[in-house]
Design a protein around this motif. Structure first.
Motif: not given
Lengths: 203, 203
Positions: B125-129, A90-93, A52-55, A190-194
């Motif tokens: 969505q953020c919670h799920e991440q 935003g949030v990733y993993r 979940v990543i936003h500008k 870009y998340l593959d690079a992350v």
């Protein structure tokens, strides 16, 4: 008054309709800007449940609002504010993701004039809090985009602050940043690079 | 056209200068809004190096920009957009933090009308991440602010979506949310509640 590049060009030159020359050099962008590519990519990541990543919205100082009718609010005086943070987060993993995205038409280097000092300070702060922080740099002429981790960016920036080189050379970026795969969907993965830099290296 | 509450009231009623009555009920807010309290708190957390959390800019659709002089850009037509995310996010202890803050003058319940469905979807969505996601709810009349983890909020929201109760009762919030300490600096120490709920419970 400073204002974000995208909006300035949007307002001043609404449609270039196919013009892809500037000083005789043809761009490799095929009409897509980095910002649009990232919008599409973030939408893809959101819909596929990957992140979940936003500008962030463009920061605007609202001075006056008019109400031509009961349910309509029209802003008739406002000014662009210099952003105090980076454009994307935003949030990733479970991790906090924060990045700035810039493109240059320079074919030799990425000039620091593209980045505000307080944006770099913000990114430093996020990095110190344990966030995943980077800059995406696109060289338009080569149609190449790189993910440069803030850890690799800061030494160049710090030298610049001490009166050194006002840019990062293309070959230094090639050596210290990750070249991003570009495609149809997502346009810039870009998340593959992350994953490669932040997660698979045991962090 | 919908627009954010804060700006509407800012534009329509610029200065109430001491008026603290509404229907005969005195507020407990002493003139501070929740938003201002959170701004001050986030600034304190930023300066003390505890966290990097910012309020997002108000999303605005810019229609026209005027250039009265070379270096000045004046937005003379723009409209408020319904926000597609929550208002606050950032990084704390490496984790992604995301929250929405709302206050109500109701003394019995928190009506869902204060929250947009797509903001709740964003928070889901953020919670799920794996993000740390919550809602800060202030009952102005009691001068009490609560941190309600999204995990506790969603069951009420889901019932509402299925045609159930349009609000959360005050006693249910008291039972399922954390009362926030209020003070001078920071004004609302919500990260202590984050520590308590998200970090000390072994998550």
């Amino acid at each position: 008054m400073k204002y974000p590049k995208g909006i300035k060009s949007q307002a001043k030159r609404p449609a270039k309709s196919g013009r892809s020359f500037d000083g005789g050099i043809k761009y490799g962008q095929r009409g897509m800007t980095l910002e649009k590519d990232l919008d599409q990519t973030n939408q893809y990541y959101l819909e596929s449940g990957r992140a979940v990543i936003h500008k962030k919205p463009t920061p605007v100082q609202i001075v006056n609002v008019d109400y031509p009718s009961r349910n309509k609010a029209k802003i008739d005086e406002a000014y662009f504010k210099v952003p105090s943070t980076s454009d994307y987060n935003g949030v990733y993993r479970g991790r906090y993701i924060d990045f700035e995205a810039k493109e240059t038409r320079n074919d030799q280097r990425f000039p620091f004039i593209n980045i505000h000092a307080h944006q770099v300070n913000h990114m430093k702060q996020c990095h110190e809090q344990g966030g995943v922080v980077f800059i995406i740099i696109r060289f338009s002429l080569y149609d190449e985009s790189y993910l440069m981790p803030i850890e690799h960016f800061l030494p160049f920036w710090d030298l610049f602050q001490e009166g050194g080189r006002k840019s990062i050379r293309y070959q230094d970026i090639k050596a210290s940043a990750l070249l991003l795969k570009q495609g149809m969907n997502p346009r810039i993965s870009y998340l593959d690079a992350v994953d490669e830099f932040y997660f698979e290296n045991g962090e």
